[in-house]
Write an enzyme that holds these catalytic residues in place. Structure first.
Site, PDB file in Angstrom:
ATOM      1  N   ASN A  51      -1.417 -11.065   8.353  1.00  0.00           N
ATOM      2  CA  ASN A  51      -2.408 -10.030   8.593  1.00  0.00           C
ATOM      3  C   ASN A  51      -3.768 -10.479   8.081  1.00  0.00           C
ATOM      4  OD1 ASN A  51      -3.234  -7.125   9.165  1.00  0.00           O
ATOM      5  ND2 ASN A  51      -3.913  -7.411   7.052  1.00  0.00           N
ATOM      6  N   GLU A  52      -4.736 -10.586   8.994  1.00  0.00           N
ATOM      7  CA  GLU A  52      -6.130 -10.847   8.621  1.00  0.00           C
ATOM      8  C   GLU A  52      -6.305 -11.991   7.638  1.00  0.00           C
ATOM      9  OE1 GLU A  52      -7.892  -7.202   7.231  1.00  0.00           O
ATOM     10  OE2 GLU A  52      -7.928  -6.325   9.220  1.00  0.00           O
ATOM     11  N   HIS A  61       1.215  -9.498   4.365  1.00  0.00           N
ATOM     12  CA  HIS A  61       0.049  -8.615   4.326  1.00  0.00           C
ATOM     13  C   HIS A  61      -0.491  -8.639   2.882  1.00  0.00           C
ATOM     14  CE1 HIS A  61      -1.959  -5.041   6.526  1.00  0.00           C
ATOM     15  NE2 HIS A  61      -2.651  -5.250   5.426  1.00  0.00           N
ATOM     16  N   ARG A  74       4.278  -0.392  12.866  1.00  0.00           N
ATOM     17  CA  ARG A  74       4.001  -1.705  12.292  1.00  0.00           C
ATOM     18  C   ARG A  74       4.022  -1.591  10.768  1.00  0.00           C
ATOM     19  NH1 ARG A  74      -1.570  -4.448  11.154  1.00  0.00           N
ATOM     20  NH2 ARG A  74      -0.803  -6.429  10.374  1.00  0.00           N
ATOM     21  N   ASN A  86      -7.318  -6.506  14.748  1.00  0.00           N
ATOM     22  CA  ASN A  86      -7.695  -5.423  13.843  1.00  0.00           C
ATOM     23  C   ASN A  86      -9.203  -5.262  13.946  1.00  0.00           C
ATOM     24  OD1 ASN A  86      -5.057  -5.452  13.007  1.00  0.00           O
ATOM     25  ND2 ASN A  86      -5.501  -5.906  10.858  1.00  0.00           N
ATOM     26  N   TRP A 135      -4.696   2.781  12.071  1.00  0.00           N
ATOM     27  CA  TRP A 135      -4.601   2.599  10.627  1.00  0.00           C
ATOM     28  C   TRP A 135      -5.066   3.893   9.985  1.00  0.00           C
ATOM     29  CZ3 TRP A 135      -2.273  -0.975   7.701  1.00  0.00           C
ATOM     30  CH2 TRP A 135      -2.425  -0.821   6.314  1.00  0.00           C
ATOM     31  N   GLU A 187      -4.601  -2.717  14.259  1.00  0.00           N
ATOM     32  CA  GLU A 187      -5.174  -1.762  13.297  1.00  0.00           C
ATOM     33  C   GLU A 187      -6.498  -1.256  13.832  1.00  0.00           C
ATOM     34  OE1 GLU A 187      -5.790  -3.025   9.217  1.00  0.00           O
ATOM     35  OE2 GLU A 187      -3.801  -3.921   9.153  1.00  0.00           O
ATOM     36  N   GLU A 216      -5.434   2.035  -1.106  1.00  0.00           N
ATOM     37  CA  GLU A 216      -6.370   1.255  -0.304  1.00  0.00           C
ATOM     38  C   GLU A 216      -6.940   0.086  -1.144  1.00  0.00           C
ATOM     39  OE1 GLU A 216      -7.131   0.819   2.827  1.00  0.00           O
ATOM     40  OE2 GLU A 216      -8.933  -0.334   2.421  1.00  0.00           O
ATOM     41  N   TRP A 217      -6.069  -0.786  -1.599  1.00  0.00           N
ATOM     42  CA  TRP A 217      -6.448  -2.016  -2.308  1.00  0.00           C
ATOM     43  C   TRP A 217      -7.439  -1.715  -3.445  1.00  0.00           C
ATOM     44  CZ3 TRP A 217      -2.744  -5.080  -0.729  1.00  0.00           C
ATOM     45  CH2 TRP A 217      -2.308  -5.036   0.585  1.00  0.00           C
ATOM     46  N   TYR A 237     -12.552  -2.284  13.220  1.00  0.00           N
ATOM     47  CA  TYR A 237     -12.929  -0.973  12.711  1.00  0.00           C
ATOM     48  C   TYR A 237     -14.339  -0.558  13.074  1.00  0.00           C
ATOM     49  CZ  TYR A 237      -8.703  -0.985   9.805  1.00  0.00           C
ATOM     50  OH  TYR A 237      -7.396  -0.989   9.376  1.00  0.00           O
ATOM     51  N   GLN A 290       0.798  -1.223   0.000  1.00  0.00           N
ATOM     52  CA  GLN A 290       0.000   0.000   0.000  1.00  0.00           C
ATOM     53  C   GLN A 290       0.835   1.279   0.000  1.00  0.00           C
ATOM     54  OE1 GLN A 290      -2.665  -1.753   3.354  1.00  0.00           O
ATOM     55  NE2 GLN A 290      -3.997  -0.391   2.210  1.00  0.00           N
TER      56      GLN A 290
HETATM   57  C1  PNW Z   1      -7.697  -3.942   6.677  1.00  0.00           C
HETATM   58  N1  PNW Z   1     -14.020  -5.095   6.932  1.00  0.00           N
HETATM   59  O1  PNW Z   1      -8.610  -4.559   5.817  1.00  0.00           O
HETATM   60  C2  PNW Z   1      -6.305  -4.184   6.112  1.00  0.00           C
HETATM   61  O2  PNW Z   1      -5.475  -4.894   6.997  1.00  0.00           O
HETATM   62  C3  PNW Z   1      -5.612  -2.940   5.640  1.00  0.00           C
HETATM   63  O3  PNW Z   1      -4.582  -3.260   4.752  1.00  0.00           O
HETATM   64  C4  PNW Z   1      -6.646  -2.005   5.028  1.00  0.00           C
HETATM   65  O4  PNW Z   1      -6.067  -0.931   4.362  1.00  0.00           O
HETATM   66  C5  PNW Z   1      -7.535  -1.542   6.159  1.00  0.00           C
HETATM   67  O5  PNW Z   1      -8.098  -2.619   6.871  1.00  0.00           O
HETATM   68  C6  PNW Z   1      -8.663  -0.614   5.720  1.00  0.00           C
HETATM   69  O6  PNW Z   1      -9.514  -1.239   4.803  1.00  0.00           O
HETATM   70  C7  PNW Z   1      -9.952  -4.661   6.139  1.00  0.00           C
HETATM   71  O7  PNW Z   1     -14.830  -5.176   5.968  1.00  0.00           O
HETATM   72  C8  PNW Z   1     -10.857  -4.717   5.107  1.00  0.00           C
HETATM   73  O8  PNW Z   1     -14.438  -5.111   8.107  1.00  0.00           O
HETATM   74  C9  PNW Z   1     -12.210  -4.873   5.365  1.00  0.00           C
HETATM   75  C10 PNW Z   1     -12.644  -4.965   6.670  1.00  0.00           C
HETATM   76  C11 PNW Z   1     -11.748  -4.913   7.719  1.00  0.00           C
HETATM   77  C12 PNW Z   1     -10.384  -4.760   7.447  1.00  0.00           C
END
Ligand code: PNW
Length: 492
Positions: A180-181, A134, A88, A322, A444, A392, A451-452, A324, A31
């Site tokens: 990672n995840e 990652h 990180r 992680n 994060w 994160e 962002e992917w 959110y 990223q």
């Molecule tokens: C993470 N959800 O991905 C990744 O570890 C990071 O690389 C990414 O940039 C960041 O979160 C923000 O998107 C996620 O749908 C993608 O809950 C989706 C989810 C959670 C984390």
């Protein structure tokens, strides 16, 4: 208005986090680094996906990203300025071993880059937390045998990559994260087909794949190869290097849509287990997948051999968390779809009373919901009983994706300030009042980045990046200073 029902007036806590609590920001190689084909680097599955076109929202690539490969020294200086005690980041496997495999040549220039970065961090008293994987599988391994779909071929390749990293960097890196995840990697890449390597059952979207089986195969490969790498680290490296190693899992809080309805309570718990216990139960609790997943998925869920199960159980020194956001979860009366990965539920923005899960960010799945973060910290702590490192947590800001050039306004990121303030308050209360053992926190993310599948449209950084300038000019947003102040108040 209804969303404010979640917020309670609470006292401002002080000095509730351990004196050795570490905090900083997290990033991922794909990223931020750019330099996708420089100094011998091989392509990853994300380079392939972006270059193929059609899958990234703004048709961008990560060829340059934030150019942190070139500007790592400035980035470390900026991190220092933001007051962090840790950083990180992840290693690009195909920068270190361009073709990825156990017999393939090592790229000394790749090793050199990470040596420089690690040394620069240490010279600035910033503790490196290093993620091995990652999401950026070397493309050559995808081409050779389908990457993680082939556990037998993939595992020794990952083991060799990890071992090389311990050998090269382990004298200075004392905090390792294997994956990672694993869940997001599996589901977005092999069920939804929107992330690399872009496989799913939906032929209007992807050429190949099977959303009903492949995510679970890939998840299994991640768990088993993680455990093998941890066993090697603990046996060969830890006695000399003295570090710690673990895995980082994604997970959002699932709240019953109707808190009074037992079927919704069960549905929310089932979703927590599909979302989190899928990986966390094998690693921290039972050495096997949750029963509710076995019940729904049957033989589509792989089985651990006795030996694998023993290796996986206890294979993480900490809980890398992680998180959110939070969702409301409602039970379904119908039987589960073959491509369901959430426990046969409806996932909703509002509960039965019409209360919203939180304020909507610029990212469709992400709302500010600190009330769920505190519940999730408690759920994880009670179920797994290992120290939690939040690896994160962060948000985008409504409207921020439309800004391309920096303005004073775009640095006053009030929405992000409210996010971090409320989540860190929830974390502090979980520690001080609920007794949850949290030892680290990474926001994060450091600066706006690639962002992917959202390309450059989602700005998660506490540092604004002007992507139109050749040097990807950085500007500190106000939230970065607020986060620093909060940790100064919270840490003993
Ligand atoms: C993470 N959800 O991905 C990744 O570890 C990071 O690389 C990414 O940039 C960041 O979160 C923000 O998107 C996620 O749908 C993608 O809950 C989706 C989810 C959670 C984390």
């Amino acid at each position: 208005m209804a969303q404010h029902q979640h917020q309670q007036k609470q006292q401002q806590l002080e000095n509730v986090l351990r004196s050795d609590f570490v905090w900083g920001y997290a990033t991922a190689a794909a990223q931020i680094e750019g330099a996708w084909d420089r100094d011998g680097r091989g392509p990853s599955i994300w380079d392939t996906l972006a270059h193929a076109g059609g899958k990234i929202k703004d048709a961008s690539t990560a060829d340059e990203a934030t150019r942190s490969y070139d500007f790592y020294k400035q980035d470390v200086a900026l991190l220092k300025q933001l007051g962090v005690t840790a950083y990180r980041f992840s290693l690009s496997w195909s920068r270190i071993i361009p073709l990825g495999g156990r017999q393939d040549p090592v790229n000394q220039l790749g090793i050199q880059f990470y040596n420089n970065l690690i040394d620069e961090l240490l010279a600035n008293d910033i503790v490196p937390f290093v993620t091995l994987f990652h999401w950026d599988v070397p493309q050559a391994l995808e081409d050779r045998y389908g990457g993680m779909l082939d556990q037998v071929q993939y595992t020794p390749d990952f083991v060799r990559f990890a071992t090389l990293c311990f050998e090269q960097f382990g004298d200075r890196v004392k905090n390792w994260i294997t994956y990672n995840e694993p869940g997001v990697f599996s589901l977005a890449g092999y069920a939804a087909g929107v992330h690399a390597p872009a496989r799913s059952s939906d032929r209007s979207l992807n050429e190949s794949g099977d959303s009903s089986t492949e995510p679970f195969i890939v998840g299994h490969t991640e768990l088993v190869s993680h455990a093998i790498v941890v066993e090697i680290y603990r046996r060969q490296f830890k006695p000399v290097q003295g570090g710690q190693i673990g895995i980082t899992l994604s997970g959002n809080w699932s709240e019953p849509w109707d808190a009074e309805d037992e079927r919704d309570q069960a549905a929310a718990e089932r979703t927590r287990q599909f979302d989190i216990a899928w990986f966390a139960d094998p690693v921290y609790r039972t050495g096997d997948y949750p029963q509710c997943m076995r019940d729904q998925l049957g033989d589509r869920l792989p089985r651990f051999t006795t030996e694998q199960s023993k290796l996986v159980l206890g294979s993480s020194d900490f809980y890398g968390m992680n998180s959110y956001t939070s969702f409301y979860v409602k039970h379904r009366d119908s039987s589960p779809d073959i491509n369901d990965h959430k426990g046969n539920v409806d996932i909703l923005d509002h509960n039965k009373q019409g209360v919203r899960r939180g304020s909507q960010s610029d990212t469709y799945w992400l709302c500010t919901s600190p009330w769920g973060f505190r519940k999730l910290l408690n759920w994880i702590w009670q179920r797994y009983q290992v120290p939690i490192f939040v690896t994160e947590n962060g948000t985008t800001v409504p409207g921020e994706s439309k800004i391309t050039h920096v303005t004073a306004n775009s640095l006053h990121d009030t929405f992000r300030i409210n996010f971090f303030t409320s989540y860190l308050d929830a974390l502090a209360h979980a520690v001080a009042e609920d007794g949850v053992d949290v030892r680290a926190y990474f926001g994060w993310t450091f600066c706006d980045n690639w962002e992917w599948a959202a390309g450059y449209t989602d700005r998660f950084g506490v540092v604004f990046v002007d992507f139109d300038t050749p040097e990807k000019k950085r500007y500190v947003k106000k939230s970065a200073y607020v986060v620093c102040d909060i940790f100064n108040r919270l840490i003993k």
